[in-house]
Structure formats: C-alpha cells, structure tokens
Design an enzyme around this catalytic site. Sequence first.
Site, PDB file in Angstrom:
ATOM      1  N   TYR A 177       1.132  -1.483  -0.010  1.00 22.08           N
ATOM      2  CA  TYR A 177       0.139  -0.178   0.104  1.00 22.08           C
ATOM      3  C   TYR A 177       0.610   1.438  -0.011  1.00 22.08           C
ATOM      4  O   TYR A 177       1.425   1.597   0.932  1.00 22.08           O
ATOM      5  CB  TYR A 177      -0.390  -0.231   1.404  1.00 22.08           C
ATOM      6  CG  TYR A 177      -2.099   1.477   1.537  1.00 22.08           C
ATOM      7  CD1 TYR A 177      -1.749   1.705   0.349  1.00 22.08           C
ATOM      8  CD2 TYR A 177      -2.921   0.980   2.466  1.00 22.08           C
ATOM      9  CE1 TYR A 177      -3.222   2.654   0.605  1.00 22.08           C
ATOM     10  CE2 TYR A 177      -4.183   1.763   2.195  1.00 22.08           C
ATOM     11  CZ  TYR A 177      -4.062   2.468   1.416  1.00 22.08           C
ATOM     12  OH  TYR A 177      -5.021   3.895   2.148  1.00 22.08           O
ATOM     13  N   LYS A 217      -1.582  -1.655  -4.477  1.00 24.64           N
ATOM     14  CA  LYS A 217      -1.852  -0.324  -5.023  1.00 24.64           C
ATOM     15  C   LYS A 217      -1.861   0.596  -4.291  1.00 24.64           C
ATOM     16  O   LYS A 217      -1.107   1.102  -3.179  1.00 24.64           O
ATOM     17  CB  LYS A 217      -3.342  -0.543  -3.076  1.00 24.64           C
ATOM     18  CG  LYS A 217      -4.565   0.877  -2.769  1.00 24.64           C
ATOM     19  CD  LYS A 217      -5.451   0.712  -1.650  1.00 24.64           C
ATOM     20  CE  LYS A 217      -6.230   1.719  -1.808  1.00 24.64           C
ATOM     21  NZ  LYS A 217      -6.566   1.860  -0.639  1.00 24.64           N
TER      22      LYS A 217
END
Length: 314
Positions: free
Chosen positions: A154, A182
């Site tokens: 992330y 992400k």
Amino acid sequence: MSTQATVPGTAPGTARVAPGAPFGRALCAMVTPFDESGALDLDGARRLAVRLIAEGCDGLVLSGTTGESPTTSDAEKSALVRAVRSAVGPHVPVVAGVGTADTRHTVELALAAEQAGADGLLVTAPYYSRPPQDAVEAHFRDVADACGLPIVLYDIPGRTGTRIEPATMIRLAEHPRIVAVKDCAYDLLGTQKVLAHTELAFYAGCDEQVLALYAIGGAGYVSTVANVAPRQFRSVLDAFDAGDTAEAARRQRLTIGLTELMMSAGLPGAVTAKALLARLGLPSGPVRAPLRPAGREAADGLLAAYERLVAEVS
C-alpha cells in the site's frame, strides 16, 4: 479464494480468471460500520458487504484508510474479517489491512487476519518513524515471510510519510507472496517503471486515476467511492474491456463530480462515504474520533452528486 475478475456481460463471481488481477478488478475499500454507540456493527458490515458484491464489486478490502483502521482494535479487525467472510462466502476475495508503524505488530495482525479467513493482506510502509528504503524493504519481507497470504503493498506516502520507491518495489516483487500494489503515490512515471519490470498487479487507489492506470496495464482499483457507486465505477472497466475506450473515458469523467466531493473537498473519505451511505439508508454509523461527522450541507452536496451520477450512468 477466487481470483476471478468479472468480464463484461457476466455476473460478479461467475467470470473466467483474468490474468494479472489476483483479487479481481473491482475492489471496494469498505467502510467499517459502527452502531450509534460507536461499537463495531458486525451485522451492518455483513449487509454492506453482501450489497457491494451484488452491485458489482469483485472483492473487498477491509481495515484500510476508509475502514478507519487506526481507531479499530486488533480484536475488531479480526472480527470484521470473520463477519465479512461469513457473509460473502468462500469465493469472494477479502483483503485485510494490517499496516502499522511496528513490524512486530504488523506480523501479529497478518497472522490473525490469516486465521480469521482473509485471502490477502494490505500492508503500508511503516509510518511516523520514516525508515530508509532498506528498512522499508526488510519490513515487507518480514511480513511476507511470516505468513502464507499474498501481500498488497500500500503505497500512500501522503499518509505514511514514506514512499515505497519504485526500485524497492522491483526488488520486493521477487518475493513469491508480494503480488500487488495499491497505488496512491501520484507518480505515474514510477508506476510505469514498476509495471515494465515486474508482474506486480497495480490497483488504482485514487478514484480519479482508475481508467488511466487500467489503460497502461493496471489490474483495476481499490475504491472508496465504490462504497456508494459500485456499478458506476465497474462500468468504466467494463467499457474499456469491451473495446469502447471513448465510452470508458466518458464514464470516468462522469464519476469525477462525486469523487471530488468525497475525496478532495477537505473531508476524509471515511467521513464522506459514511455520510452518503447514511443518506442512502445503508450501514455506516458514526466515524470514530478524531474524525468528525460531515455536516448537513456537505451531506446534501454528496447526495446531489450521487444522484446526478446514478442518473447519468446506469
């Protein structure tokens, strides 16, 4: 876990496997519903999860930024995974956020999420301490080595204070359990470098970049706005996959009004998503302090933008 990504003209959960999308294409960064007292609302979480899948999401990401992970306990995070897993069944990908500032704590959360039934882990760079890149890399490797689940890096330096640099991602891609990113770094050049040198699946974490990232080889998105408009965001990818790039661009542009109000108008996405869900009569509940609820004027504006989008994109 199912790694199916739905293709145009098929219902969620019934499509063939799409290469390069380990958790499907259309993922929602789901809010964490609370009851009016502020306690975890597991029944609400189940109902919301079922609706999101029925409305076009391939998978769900729990306990991320939109899920208010900094203010939920370890026990609540595990309970949320178990509740959502029981609601959506065994074939819908469920990714659990386990990122913390502490490698040891992150490993503990990763193991707990695995035991609770998660299919993957969303892991941030350690925040606040701002470790150098060799330490960032070691952090992710330690988590990946400690458990058996695939990991989504992330990359959100605006919140963590630390970038996962492209060169670090390229090295981490060698680990068999580090499979996706992400992407909230706002660095399209860096993203393309990683795409060119690895097989990491890139998911747009910024709703305004869904089509742009998908068009250059991204896997799909992890969307906050999909909490309220799952079909409308999914339709952008469906149009692109059907070969109608002009229609995909049109649909992406139509989402911008709601995206701007939810993500770029001064209120966090968890606040705006919960405000709009409440107006729609869907499970949400209050946000936890230090976040504060949206005011009536903001909620009115969100509802109006949502209604315009629904009218324009069926």
